[in-house]
Design a protein around this motif. Structure first.
Motif, mmCIF file in Angstrom:
data_model
loop_
_atom_site.group_PDB
_atom_site.id
_atom_site.type_symbol
_atom_site.label_atom_id
_atom_site.label_comp_id
_atom_site.label_asym_id
_atom_site.label_seq_id
_atom_site.Cartn_x
_atom_site.Cartn_y
_atom_site.Cartn_z
ATOM 1 N N ARG A 205 0.817 -0.667 0.018
ATOM 2 C CA ARG A 205 -0.015 -0.103 0.325
ATOM 3 C C ARG A 205 0.637 1.354 0.168
ATOM 4 O O ARG A 205 2.021 1.423 0.560
ATOM 5 N N PRO A 206 0.357 2.279 -0.348
ATOM 6 C CA PRO A 206 1.874 3.697 -0.749
ATOM 7 C C PRO A 206 1.213 4.126 0.522
ATOM 8 O O PRO A 206 0.502 4.547 1.481
ATOM 9 N N CYS A 271 -9.528 3.325 -6.098
ATOM 10 C CA CYS A 271 -9.388 4.281 -4.672
ATOM 11 C C CYS A 271 -10.448 5.530 -4.188
ATOM 12 O O CYS A 271 -10.940 4.578 -3.612
ATOM 13 N N CYS A 274 -12.047 2.773 -1.979
ATOM 14 C CA CYS A 274 -11.292 1.716 -1.126
ATOM 15 C C CYS A 274 -11.515 2.584 0.446
ATOM 16 O O CYS A 274 -12.060 3.541 0.407
ATOM 17 N N ARG A 277 -9.021 5.361 1.516
ATOM 18 C CA ARG A 277 -9.074 6.515 0.745
ATOM 19 C C ARG A 277 -8.646 8.092 1.620
ATOM 20 O O ARG A 277 -8.411 9.155 1.475
ATOM 21 N N ASP A 280 -4.212 6.791 2.763
ATOM 22 C CA ASP A 280 -3.269 6.775 2.609
ATOM 23 C C ASP A 280 -3.717 8.159 1.041
ATOM 24 O O ASP A 280 -2.469 8.105 0.233
ATOM 25 N N CYS A 302 0.246 0.642 -5.128
ATOM 26 C CA CYS A 302 -1.082 0.072 -4.388
ATOM 27 C C CYS A 302 -0.976 -0.996 -5.111
ATOM 28 O O CYS A 302 -1.038 -1.612 -6.246
#
Ligand code: SF4
Ligand code: FES
Length: 342
Positions: A205-206, A271, A274, A277, A280, A302
């Motif tokens: 995940r970012p 996103c 998600c 959201r 991140d 991601c």
């Protein structure tokens, strides 16, 4: 892009900008660069920031810091110094800094900071060409008297992206580095705090880049352009405002470029629906653009991103490639290319 020194904001304008930042509710100012010590009025600006109630942090290569300047910065009210370190090996340190004697100057700068009684953070950027000396980097930070060591893997924007095949570690190198950091953290608890930033390329995940676009951070360039992140000028189609034309408050609350990727209205799937959201914020817009050509796409870091395979490909290449890195030759519009500095 580099600017000529003559294009930089003058002292009076910087003082106004610092006052506007304090009025806007900013708590910390990071004097960064380029190299902030290149400004002769740095102590005056640090003093103005301190009077305005801002916590002043100097982020420096250490090149150009002598006893007189350290004393002036201390008198002006600097609170903390972050010193960049490219390697533990002096020859490699000089090579990456692009300056003979850079490593020795950094060590001298660290001593001056500690003798002046200020907290010192050492920032070490790591990659496949210096990871094998990570243990030596930890020892050097200890020797320099650092309170904190920030070990950050290269993030692949701009020039680092061009050099990615030479810099990105393999999974095995990354795992060994992570184990070393964990052991050092346990061994040095209470002596040296260690922050560790892993490369996006091995994450699932970012990160919330900048805490989210236009949410917590603004960057004023030496020439006065105001950016939501340090790489924002790489994004096409966005015009970033100048402190010469508007106040920081007007820019923060009203400028379209700051609103472009703020919050979640701009997001597409996955996103948009998600649950992460607002954690991140879809990752990094500059990385999304650099890898996909579209700043509004999900950050390929991601694992849910449609473009995640681009990172998997780069990871595979990191195992197979052993290329050297290419240096940037700085260009200033209208001037011949110049060699890199530290
Ligand atoms: Fe973050 Fe978007 Fe990935 Fe969800 S899909 S984890 S919001 S980057
Ligand atoms: Fe620009 Fe991440 S560096 S949004």
């Amino acid at each position: 892009m580099l600017e000529r020194a003559a294009a930089e904001l003058d002292t009076a304008t910087w003082r106004r900008v610092l006052s506007e930042a304090a009025a806007l509710g900013v708590l910390q100012v990071h004097f960064s660069g380029g190299e902030p010590l290149a400004r002769r009025d740095l102590a005056e600006l640090v003093g103005h920031a301190a009077e305005a109630g801002l916590y002043g942090n100097l982020i420096t290569s250490g090149i150009g810091l002598d006893a007189a300047r350290m004393a002036a910065l201390a008198a002006a009210g600097i609170e903390h110094v972050q010193l960049s370190l490219q390697d533990a090996d002096p020859a490699m340190g000089d090579r990456v800094a692009g300056l003979a004697g850079a490593q020795a100057q950094k060590q001298r700068a660290a001593r001056l900071v500690r003798e002046a009684g200020f907290p010192l953070t050492v920032n070490a950027v790591v990659h496949r060409q210096n990871l094998e000396r990570l243990g030596d980097i930890v020892e050097l930070a200890l020797t320099l008297g650092a309170d904190r060591l920030e070990i950050a893997h290269v993030q692949y924007y701009g020039w680092a992206l061009r050099n990615r095949a030479a810099l990105l570690p393999s999974r095995g190198q990354l795992d060994a580095a992570t184990a070393l950091v964990e052991a050092a953290r346990a061994r040095l608890k209470g002596v040296l705090a260690i922050d560790y930033v892993v490369p996006d390329y091995y994450a699932r995940r970012p990160k919330a880049c900048m805490g989210g676009w236009g949410r917590r951070f603004l960057n004023v360039t030496p020439a006065g352009k105001v950016l939501p992140c340090h790489a924002a000028e790489t994004l096409p189609g966005l015009r970033f405002p100048s402190v010469s034309a508007a106040s920081l408050a007007q820019i923060w609350y009203e400028d379209p470029a700051f609103a472009q990727f703020r919050d979640t209205h701009w997001m597409a799937e996955p996103c948009r629906s998600c649950e992460r959201r607002e954690i991140d914020w879809g990752g990094c817009r500059c990385q999304a653009f650099a890898l996909t050509g579209d700043a509004a796409r999900t950050d390929p870091a991601c694992a849910l991103a449609p473009d995640h395979a681009l990172l998997e490909l780069a990871r595979d290449q990191a195992v197979e490639t052993n290329s050297d890195f290419a240096y940037r030759r700085f260009t200033i519009s209208g001037a011949p290319a110049a060699e890199p500095g530290a």
